[in-house]
Scaffold this active site. Structure first.
Site, short mmCIF file in Angstrom:
data_model
loop_
_atom_site.label_atom_id
_atom_site.label_comp_id
_atom_site.label_asym_id
_atom_site.label_seq_id
_atom_site.Cartn_x
_atom_site.Cartn_y
_atom_site.Cartn_z
N ARG A 176 5.71 -5.53 16.97
CA ARG A 176 5.48 -4.07 17.11
C ARG A 176 4.93 -3.75 18.50
NH1 ARG A 176 3.13 -3.49 11.04
NH2 ARG A 176 5.14 -3.12 10.05
N ARG A 217 -4.89 -1.76 3.78
CA ARG A 217 -4.43 -3.01 3.17
C ARG A 217 -5.53 -3.60 2.30
NH1 ARG A 217 -2.88 -2.98 8.51
NH2 ARG A 217 -0.69 -3.32 9.02
N ARG A 247 0.83 -1.22 0.00
CA ARG A 247 0.00 0.00 0.00
C ARG A 247 0.86 1.26 0.00
NH1 ARG A 247 -2.66 0.67 6.08
NH2 ARG A 247 -1.09 -0.54 7.20
N VAL A 297 2.01 -13.88 2.90
CA VAL A 297 2.36 -12.58 3.47
C VAL A 297 1.59 -11.45 2.76
CG1 VAL A 297 4.28 -10.97 3.91
CG2 VAL A 297 4.67 -13.43 4.08
N ASN A 331 -4.10 -8.04 -5.83
CA ASN A 331 -3.33 -9.10 -5.16
C ASN A 331 -4.03 -10.46 -5.18
OD1 ASN A 331 -1.34 -7.28 -4.79
ND2 ASN A 331 -1.52 -7.11 -2.57
N ASP A 367 2.78 -8.03 14.11
CA ASP A 367 2.02 -7.13 14.98
C ASP A 367 2.46 -7.30 16.44
OD1 ASP A 367 0.69 -6.44 12.66
OD2 ASP A 367 -0.89 -7.92 12.97
N HIS A 391 -5.27 -8.92 10.56
CA HIS A 391 -4.09 -8.07 10.35
C HIS A 391 -4.52 -6.81 9.60
CE1 HIS A 391 0.01 -6.86 9.60
NE2 HIS A 391 -0.13 -6.94 8.29
#
Ligand SMILES: NC(=O)c1ccc[n+]([C@@H]2O[C@H](COP(=O)([O-])OP(=O)(O)OC[C@H]3O[C@@H](n4cnc5c(N)ncnc54)[C@H](O)[C@@H]3O)[C@@H](O)[C@H]2O)c1
Ligand SMILES: O=C(O)C[C@H](O)C(=O)O
Length: 308
Positions: free
Chosen positions: A151, A88, A82, A118, A95, A148, A175
């Site tokens: 993070r 996303r 993106r 992914v 995709n 995630d 996600h």
């Protein structure tokens, strides 16, 4: 052991680089549709072997799936990332076609491979790969929760001014910027609840920052992130090929677990040599359960857009 990574862009190349540095296989095939790019990046990576000291050989391939034949693990990173301001989910149109075609090609040459998805929107792309290929569910894993959670741990460590290595915590759910569920209640600093160190407001900010972690980086960089995504993907591959049985939140097909059916979304799983071996059933609070249901609704409506 042979591993294939499809997509030699930012995430694919970083994943392959991390895999070869840790010698997780004898051969790592990097495949892309762009002429020469995967060959060039593979050669560049191999030229670090004498400097960094590893023996794994990267092999580039311009869309030649014959070279991927007999892979034990395949990673799909092909697809558009993106741009700032996008979600996303907006990537689904282009995709979906890429992920469908790539999955078919990969399984033709490596029918027994464990597949890690992914490409975004990841939960929906994982669901698509499952529905289109009929691959046994335990061999299909979507990567999102590992990133995630990394993070989440980083933001907790920054807020507490401690090492991320001493922080434990997980993010489950979808996600997506609004579908992730950072499990603040269960996060610890070496076993001690983080709520002993941070106020409710601080914890809320950590959770909010985690949820938009990808969007924050996309705004700063101009495209989405690759260092942590590449490391998170490698970590999944490592737990599989070394049969480490680590517990990692991954997007997997749910058939009643966590109250959901016919959907792929992030829950903690044990990762070992045969793929995801079992789903770990957390005792969620009522609020966490409600958040999980809301997250599932959003993922499900995105899946509906696939018109399968
Ligand atoms: N799940 C996650 O946590 C996570 C994290 C980061 C990025 N992503 C997603 O991963 C994808 C890749 O991101 P990126 O930053 O590497 O993008 P990128 O543009 O740098 O690389 C994508 C690569 O895919 C290749 N490609 C396109 N179609 C192909 C096909 N049919 N066969 C083989 N290769 C093909 C392109 O040529 C390009 O090299 C994006 O969809 C991004 O949103 C997901
Ligand atoms: O943010 C993105 O679009 C890429 C990826 O899903 C991420 O979380 O870094």
């Amino acid at each position: 052991m042979k591993i294939t990574v499809v997509g030699a862009g930012a995430v694919g190349a970083t994943t392959a680089d991390n895999i070869i540095r840790r010698e997780l296989a004898e051969e790592v095939v990097l495949l892309d549709i762009k002429e020469g790019v995967s060959e060039g990046k593979s050669l560049d990576m191999y030229q670090t072997a004498a400097l960094l000291g590893f023996n794994t050989k990267p092999i580039g391939s311009t869309n030649d799936y014959e070279k991927t034949k007999g892979s034990d693990v395949v990673v799909i990173t092909s697809g558009l990332p993106r741009k700032p301001g996008m979600t996303r989910e907006e990537l689904i149109g282009i995709n979906a076609g890429i992920v469908k075609g790539v999955t078919e090609n990969l399984l033709k040459y490596s029918p027994k491979a464990i597949v890690i998805v992914v490409s975004n929107p990841m939960d929906t792309m994982t669901y698509l790969a499952l529905k289109e290929s009929g691959i046994p569910k335990k061999r299909l894993i979507g990567m999102g929760g590992a990133l995630d959670s990394a993070r989440f741990k980083t933001y907790l460590a920054l807020a507490m001014d401690v090492s991320p290595l001493d922080i434990h915590g997980m993010v489950i759910g979808g996600h997506g910027d609004t579908t992730m569920i950072p499990l603040t209640r269960l996060a610890t600093y070496n076993g001690i609840p983080v709520s002993r160190f941070l106020s409710a407001d601080q914890l809320e900010k950590v959770a909010a920052d985690t949820m938009v972690g990808g969007a924050t980086l996309t705004k700063l960089i101009g495209t989405s992130a690759w260092y942590a995504p590449g490391a998170a993907t490698m970590m999944l591959v490592e737990s599989i090929v070394r049969n480490q049985k680590r517990i990692v939140p991954c997007s997997v097909y749910l058939n009643g677990e966590y109250g959901q059916k016919d959907i792929c979304m992030g829950v903690p799983v044990v990762l070992g040599r045969s793929g995801w071996e079992k789903i770990v059933n957390l005792r969620l609070s009522d609020a966490e359960k409600a958040a999980f249901e809301k997250s599932a609704e959003a993922v499900r409506s995105m899946n509906a857009a696939l018109n399968l």
